[in-house]
Enzyme design. Structure first.
Site, mmCIF file in Angstrom:
data_model
loop_
_atom_site.group_PDB
_atom_site.id
_atom_site.type_symbol
_atom_site.label_atom_id
_atom_site.label_comp_id
_atom_site.label_asym_id
_atom_site.label_seq_id
_atom_site.Cartn_x
_atom_site.Cartn_y
_atom_site.Cartn_z
ATOM 1 N N PRO A 110 0.838 -1.202 0.000
ATOM 2 C CA PRO A 110 0.000 0.000 0.000
ATOM 3 C C PRO A 110 0.874 1.254 0.000
ATOM 4 C CG PRO A 110 -0.611 -1.493 1.790
ATOM 5 C CD PRO A 110 0.647 -2.018 1.188
ATOM 6 N N GLU A 111 0.599 2.167 -0.912
ATOM 7 C CA GLU A 111 1.304 3.444 -0.966
ATOM 8 C C GLU A 111 0.301 4.552 -0.677
ATOM 9 O OE1 GLU A 111 3.763 3.736 -4.516
ATOM 10 O OE2 GLU A 111 4.107 1.584 -4.534
ATOM 11 N N ARG A 117 1.994 -11.351 5.600
ATOM 12 C CA ARG A 117 3.448 -11.487 5.810
ATOM 13 C C ARG A 117 3.921 -11.008 7.168
ATOM 14 N NH1 ARG A 117 6.836 -9.951 0.569
ATOM 15 N NH2 ARG A 117 8.472 -10.417 2.067
ATOM 16 N N ARG A 133 21.773 15.895 -6.280
ATOM 17 C CA ARG A 133 21.664 14.491 -5.853
ATOM 18 C C ARG A 133 22.163 13.586 -6.977
ATOM 19 N NH1 ARG A 133 18.552 13.666 -1.124
ATOM 20 N NH2 ARG A 133 19.429 11.575 -1.348
#
Ligand SMILES: [Zn+2]
Length: 273
Positions: free
Chosen positions: A2-3, A112, A151
């Site tokens: 889930p995001e 899990r 970055r």
């Protein structure tokens, strides 16, 4: 996993059913799901409290309580929160149940066993290091440009780093990079200001669209009423198996590992230079 869109959907769909409700009991089938405080303290601290609100920060759910404490839940890879009538038999993957005073229960289902609950006074002790929220007004193209500047890490790795930006994971990072036409291995600092603007717009579009579809049911994710979501049907590249073709140009989608996560992209629409 889930995001942001999945966690936002859970928040939106649980909220009207739980605010104002009292926690009458807690059943733990798997004690490892409680991170803080100890299991011995967790249940008595929670029982008798009312839920006064529910918010999301990144991929975390924050249930505020009458005591001022906050119950924080992270669903990790395979967690779901299911709203059930009282005394519903728990299936074998349910690790915890919160029994509410209106004849309903929240089942924390997690095949899990990676999901986590915290009961804390200081929310920042859990979520304080998260980066900006991509759907909030503060997240501007200028802010994204500032965070990407200099970055050297692959932009895909940055987008799924929760301290860089909160709530995006493997699926929506792939989708946003495809929509922006940016190769996932490009160093963050190498994007032009035009590309940063495209990426900013793509991130917000991909997330809003997925929220509109109530999230994506990949792996074992369900909405609180137990139904599946549909955002994954809109995916252009994420989770495409080998042999699938780019919906824009027909080139075979490629899969490469970035920081041990399978990354899907179109080598034609997302050129490396
Ligand atoms: Zn393509």
């Amino acid at each position: 996993m889930p995001e942001l869109p999945e966690v936002e959907t859970i928040k939106n769909e649980l909220l009207p059913h739980i605010v104002g409700r009292q926690v009458n009991g807690v059943t733990l089938f798997w004690e490892g799901i409680v991170r803080q405080p100890s299991v011995e303290e967790f249940c008595p601290c929670l029982i008798g409290q009312r839920l006064t609100g529910l918010a999301r920060r990144g991929k975390y759910l924050l249930f505020s309580l009458t005591s001022g404490e906050v119950l924080i839940i992270h669903l990790k890879m395979t967690g779901s929160l299911l709203l059930k009538p009282a005394s519903t038999e728990a299936d074998k993957f349910v690790r915890a149940i919160l029994h509410l005073d209106n004849g309903t229960e929240i089942h924390f289902r997690d095949p899990r066993k990676l999901g986590v609950m915290w009961l804390v006074k200081d929310v920042d002790s859990v979520v304080g290091k998260l980066g900006p929220e991509p759907l909030e007004a503060e997240f501007t193209p200028q802010l994204l440009a500032k965070r990407l500047a200099n970055r050297t890490a692959p932009v895909k790795a940055l987008l799924s780093d929760q301290t860089f930006i909160a709530g995006i994971g493997n699926m929506y990072a792939d989708e946003a990079l495809f929509a922006a036409g940016v190769h996932p291995l490009r160093p963050g600092g190498s994007l032009s200001s035009e590309e940063v603007e495209h990426l900013h717009r793509a991130i917000q579009q991909v997330l809003w669209s997925a929220i509109g579809n109530k999230g994506a049911s990949v792996d074992t994710y369900f909405r609180p009423d137990g139904t599946l979501c549909t955002a994954h049907f809109q995916f252009q590249v994420a989770h495409r198996l080998s042999g699938k073709f780019c919906p824009v140009c027909g080139t075979p989608i490629e899969r490469i590992p970035i920081r041990n996560r399978g990354t899907y992209f179109c080598p034609h629409c997302q050129p490396e230079t």
